[in-house]
Design a protein around this motif. Structure first.
Motif, PDB file in Angstrom:
ATOM      1  N   LYS A 122      42.869 -34.667  31.967  1.00 35.58           N
ATOM      2  CA  LYS A 122      43.074 -34.276  33.366  1.00 35.58           C
ATOM      3  C   LYS A 122      42.388 -35.252  34.306  1.00 35.58           C
ATOM      4  CE  LYS A 122      42.556 -30.101  34.837  1.00 35.58           C
ATOM      5  NZ  LYS A 122      42.121 -28.707  35.033  1.00 35.58           N
ATOM      6  N   ALA A 123      41.204 -35.701  33.936  1.00 34.57           N
ATOM      7  CA  ALA A 123      40.482 -36.672  34.757  1.00 34.57           C
ATOM      8  C   ALA A 123      41.239 -38.004  34.798  1.00 34.57           C
ATOM      9  CB  ALA A 123      39.070 -36.874  34.219  1.00 34.57           C
ATOM     10  N   ALA A 124      41.812 -38.404  33.671  1.00 34.04           N
ATOM     11  CA  ALA A 124      42.592 -39.648  33.626  1.00 34.04           C
ATOM     12  C   ALA A 124      43.835 -39.529  34.505  1.00 34.04           C
ATOM     13  CB  ALA A 124      42.988 -39.974  32.191  1.00 34.04           C
ATOM     14  N   ALA A 132      42.667 -39.718  38.096  1.00 39.47           N
ATOM     15  CA  ALA A 132      42.245 -41.074  38.425  1.00 39.47           C
ATOM     16  C   ALA A 132      43.436 -41.997  38.649  1.00 39.47           C
ATOM     17  CB  ALA A 132      41.355 -41.629  37.317  1.00 39.47           C
ATOM     18  N   ALA A 133      44.553 -41.705  37.993  1.00 41.79           N
ATOM     19  CA  ALA A 133      45.760 -42.517  38.154  1.00 41.79           C
ATOM     20  C   ALA A 133      46.557 -42.106  39.388  1.00 41.79           C
ATOM     21  CB  ALA A 133      46.632 -42.402  36.909  1.00 41.79           C
ATOM     22  N   GLY A 134      46.047 -41.156  40.149  1.00 39.06           N
ATOM     23  CA  GLY A 134      46.723 -40.723  41.363  1.00 39.06           C
ATOM     24  C   GLY A 134      47.497 -39.433  41.215  1.00 39.06           C
ATOM     25  N   GLY A 135      47.381 -38.792  40.064  1.00 39.23           N
ATOM     26  CA  GLY A 135      48.078 -37.525  39.849  1.00 39.23           C
ATOM     27  C   GLY A 135      47.412 -36.395  40.604  1.00 39.23           C
ATOM     28  N   VAL A 136      48.210 -35.444  41.030  1.00 37.40           N
ATOM     29  CA  VAL A 136      47.710 -34.295  41.776  1.00 37.40           C
ATOM     30  C   VAL A 136      47.525 -33.136  40.801  1.00 37.40           C
ATOM     31  CG1 VAL A 136      48.214 -32.669  43.635  1.00 37.40           C
ATOM     32  CG2 VAL A 136      48.904 -35.061  43.833  1.00 37.40           C
ATOM     33  N   THR A 137      46.341 -32.563  40.808  1.00 39.61           N
ATOM     34  CA  THR A 137      46.068 -31.427  39.927  1.00 39.61           C
ATOM     35  C   THR A 137      46.129 -30.138  40.736  1.00 39.61           C
ATOM     36  OG1 THR A 137      43.692 -31.684  40.257  1.00 39.61           O
ATOM     37  CG2 THR A 137      44.635 -32.783  38.357  1.00 39.61           C
ATOM     38  N   ASP A 138      46.582 -29.082  40.065  1.00 39.95           N
ATOM     39  CA  ASP A 138      46.692 -27.783  40.706  1.00 39.95           C
ATOM     40  C   ASP A 138      46.445 -26.696  39.673  1.00 39.95           C
ATOM     41  OD1 ASP A 138      48.994 -27.796  39.189  1.00 39.95           O
ATOM     42  OD2 ASP A 138      50.372 -27.806  40.877  1.00 39.95           O
ATOM     43  N   ALA A 139      46.866 -25.491  39.960  1.00 34.57           N
ATOM     44  CA  ALA A 139      46.624 -24.364  39.059  1.00 34.57           C
ATOM     45  C   ALA A 139      47.355 -24.509  37.726  1.00 34.57           C
ATOM     46  CB  ALA A 139      47.035 -23.059  39.734  1.00 34.57           C
ATOM     47  N   TYR A 140      48.397 -25.308  37.700  1.00 35.10           N
ATOM     48  CA  TYR A 140      49.193 -25.483  36.485  1.00 35.10           C
ATOM     49  C   TYR A 140      48.832 -26.749  35.714  1.00 35.10           C
ATOM     50  CZ  TYR A 140      51.966 -21.934  38.806  1.00 35.10           C
ATOM     51  OH  TYR A 140      52.369 -20.788  39.424  1.00 35.10           O
ATOM     52  N   SER A 169      46.543 -37.354  20.307  1.00 39.78           N
ATOM     53  CA  SER A 169      46.162 -38.766  20.442  1.00 39.78           C
ATOM     54  C   SER A 169      45.905 -39.035  21.926  1.00 39.78           C
ATOM     55  CB  SER A 169      47.269 -39.679  19.927  1.00 39.78           C
ATOM     56  OG  SER A 169      46.971 -41.019  20.270  1.00 39.78           O
ATOM     57  N   SER A 170      44.641 -39.161  22.273  1.00 29.31           N
ATOM     58  CA  SER A 170      44.278 -39.328  23.677  1.00 29.31           C
ATOM     59  C   SER A 170      44.844 -40.603  24.272  1.00 29.31           C
ATOM     60  CB  SER A 170      42.759 -39.323  23.842  1.00 29.31           C
ATOM     61  OG  SER A 170      42.241 -38.082  23.471  1.00 29.31           O
ATOM     62  N   ALA A 171      44.834 -41.685  23.513  1.00 29.14           N
ATOM     63  CA  ALA A 171      45.297 -42.969  24.045  1.00 29.14           C
ATOM     64  C   ALA A 171      46.769 -42.891  24.468  1.00 29.14           C
ATOM     65  CB  ALA A 171      45.101 -44.069  23.009  1.00 29.14           C
ATOM     66  N   ARG A 172      47.616 -42.328  23.608  1.00 32.01           N
ATOM     67  CA  ARG A 172      49.042 -42.223  23.949  1.00 32.01           C
ATOM     68  C   ARG A 172      49.262 -41.228  25.090  1.00 32.01           C
ATOM     69  NH1 ARG A 172      51.482 -41.747  17.981  1.00 32.01           N
ATOM     70  NH2 ARG A 172      50.298 -39.834  18.218  1.00 32.01           N
ATOM     71  N   ALA A 173      48.549 -40.114  25.051  1.00 31.78           N
ATOM     72  CA  ALA A 173      48.698 -39.112  26.117  1.00 31.78           C
ATOM     73  C   ALA A 173      48.256 -39.684  27.459  1.00 31.78           C
ATOM     74  CB  ALA A 173      47.904 -37.853  25.779  1.00 31.78           C
ATOM     75  N   HIS A 174      47.148 -40.412  27.484  1.00 34.05           N
ATOM     76  CA  HIS A 174      46.646 -40.989  28.733  1.00 34.05           C
ATOM     77  C   HIS A 174      47.641 -42.000  29.287  1.00 34.05           C
ATOM     78  CE1 HIS A 174      42.130 -39.925  28.017  1.00 34.05           C
ATOM     79  NE2 HIS A 174      42.937 -38.911  27.833  1.00 34.05           N
ATOM     80  N   GLN A 175      48.244 -42.800  28.401  1.00 27.95           N
ATOM     81  CA  GLN A 175      49.227 -43.788  28.837  1.00 27.95           C
ATOM     82  C   GLN A 175      50.418 -43.087  29.502  1.00 27.95           C
ATOM     83  OE1 GLN A 175      50.835 -46.060  25.621  1.00 27.95           O
ATOM     84  NE2 GLN A 175      51.880 -47.516  26.960  1.00 27.95           N
ATOM     85  N   GLN A 176      50.888 -42.019  28.885  1.00 28.65           N
ATOM     86  CA  GLN A 176      52.021 -41.280  29.456  1.00 28.65           C
ATOM     87  C   GLN A 176      51.631 -40.563  30.749  1.00 28.65           C
ATOM     88  OE1 GLN A 176      53.358 -38.753  26.292  1.00 28.65           O
ATOM     89  NE2 GLN A 176      54.508 -40.400  25.283  1.00 28.65           N
ATOM     90  N   LEU A 177      50.425 -40.030  30.803  1.00 29.92           N
ATOM     91  CA  LEU A 177      49.964 -39.358  32.019  1.00 29.92           C
ATOM     92  C   LEU A 177      49.843 -40.342  33.179  1.00 29.92           C
ATOM     93  CD1 LEU A 177      47.359 -36.939  30.451  1.00 29.92           C
ATOM     94  CD2 LEU A 177      49.354 -36.253  31.800  1.00 29.92           C
ATOM     95  N   ARG A 178      49.338 -41.550  32.908  1.00 28.41           N
ATOM     96  CA  ARG A 178      49.255 -42.576  33.958  1.00 28.41           C
ATOM     97  C   ARG A 178      50.649 -42.941  34.466  1.00 28.41           C
ATOM     98  NH1 ARG A 178      44.958 -44.358  30.842  1.00 28.41           N
ATOM     99  NH2 ARG A 178      46.278 -45.751  29.603  1.00 28.41           N
ATOM    100  N   ALA A 179      51.590 -43.124  33.537  1.00 28.83           N
ATOM    101  CA  ALA A 179      52.954 -43.450  33.930  1.00 28.83           C
ATOM    102  C   ALA A 179      53.582 -42.322  34.748  1.00 28.83           C
ATOM    103  CB  ALA A 179      53.789 -43.744  32.687  1.00 28.83           C
ATOM    104  N   THR A 180      53.296 -41.096  34.371  1.00 24.49           N
ATOM    105  CA  THR A 180      53.823 -39.945  35.111  1.00 24.49           C
ATOM    106  C   THR A 180      53.231 -39.874  36.511  1.00 24.49           C
ATOM    107  OG1 THR A 180      54.188 -38.713  33.073  1.00 24.49           O
ATOM    108  CG2 THR A 180      54.056 -37.420  35.095  1.00 24.49           C
ATOM    109  N   ALA A 181      51.922 -40.127  36.628  1.00 22.12           N
ATOM    110  CA  ALA A 181      51.275 -40.107  37.938  1.00 22.12           C
ATOM    111  C   ALA A 181      51.856 -41.198  38.843  1.00 22.12           C
ATOM    112  CB  ALA A 181      49.768 -40.292  37.782  1.00 22.12           C
TER     113      ALA A 181
END
Length: 114
Positions: A69-71, A74-82, A97-109
């Motif tokens: 969630k912090a990653a 930090a990539a500009g994603g907006v966090t909310d109740a969900y 796998s944190s590395a793959r999940a973080h990469q996808q989360l950054r791309a999504t943000a």
């Protein structure tokens, strides 16, 4: 002649039926019911769902969720109740796998930021 006459009637606001129908008052739209504010119970339900979700995780999984969630934030994603459920999908899809999940989360943000 008839096409020109029809265009003039349209521009003048009359119809081929005659002046009686042109003088008819416009029909008002139906009255709308006022929108209700979200119920407090619904907001409590979201918070309860997030608490149940966190309670179902091991301490290691909860730590990975917080880091992910912090990653995302930090990539500009907006966090909310969900956010817990949203980020958890990426972790579970990538078999924690944190590395793959973080990469996808950054791309999504980044994608959401466009």
């Amino acid at each position: 002649k008839t096409r020109a006459a029809a265009e003039q009637r349209v521009l003048a606001g009359s119809s081929p039926a005659g002046a009686a129908s042109a003088a008819a008052a416009p029909v008002p739209p139906p009255a709308l019911e006022p929108l209700e504010a979200p119920a407090v119970e619904a907001l409590d339900e979201v918070a309860a769902g997030a608490a149940r979700l966190r309670a179902s995780l091991s301490p290691e999984e909860m730590h990975q969720l917080d880091v992910a969630k912090a990653a995302f934030a930090a990539a500009g994603g907006v966090t909310d109740a969900y956010s817990d459920a949203f980020v958890l999908r990426f972790l579970r899809f990538n078999r924690w796998s944190s590395a793959r999940a973080h990469q996808q989360l950054r791309a999504t943000a980044e994608w959401r930021g466009r």
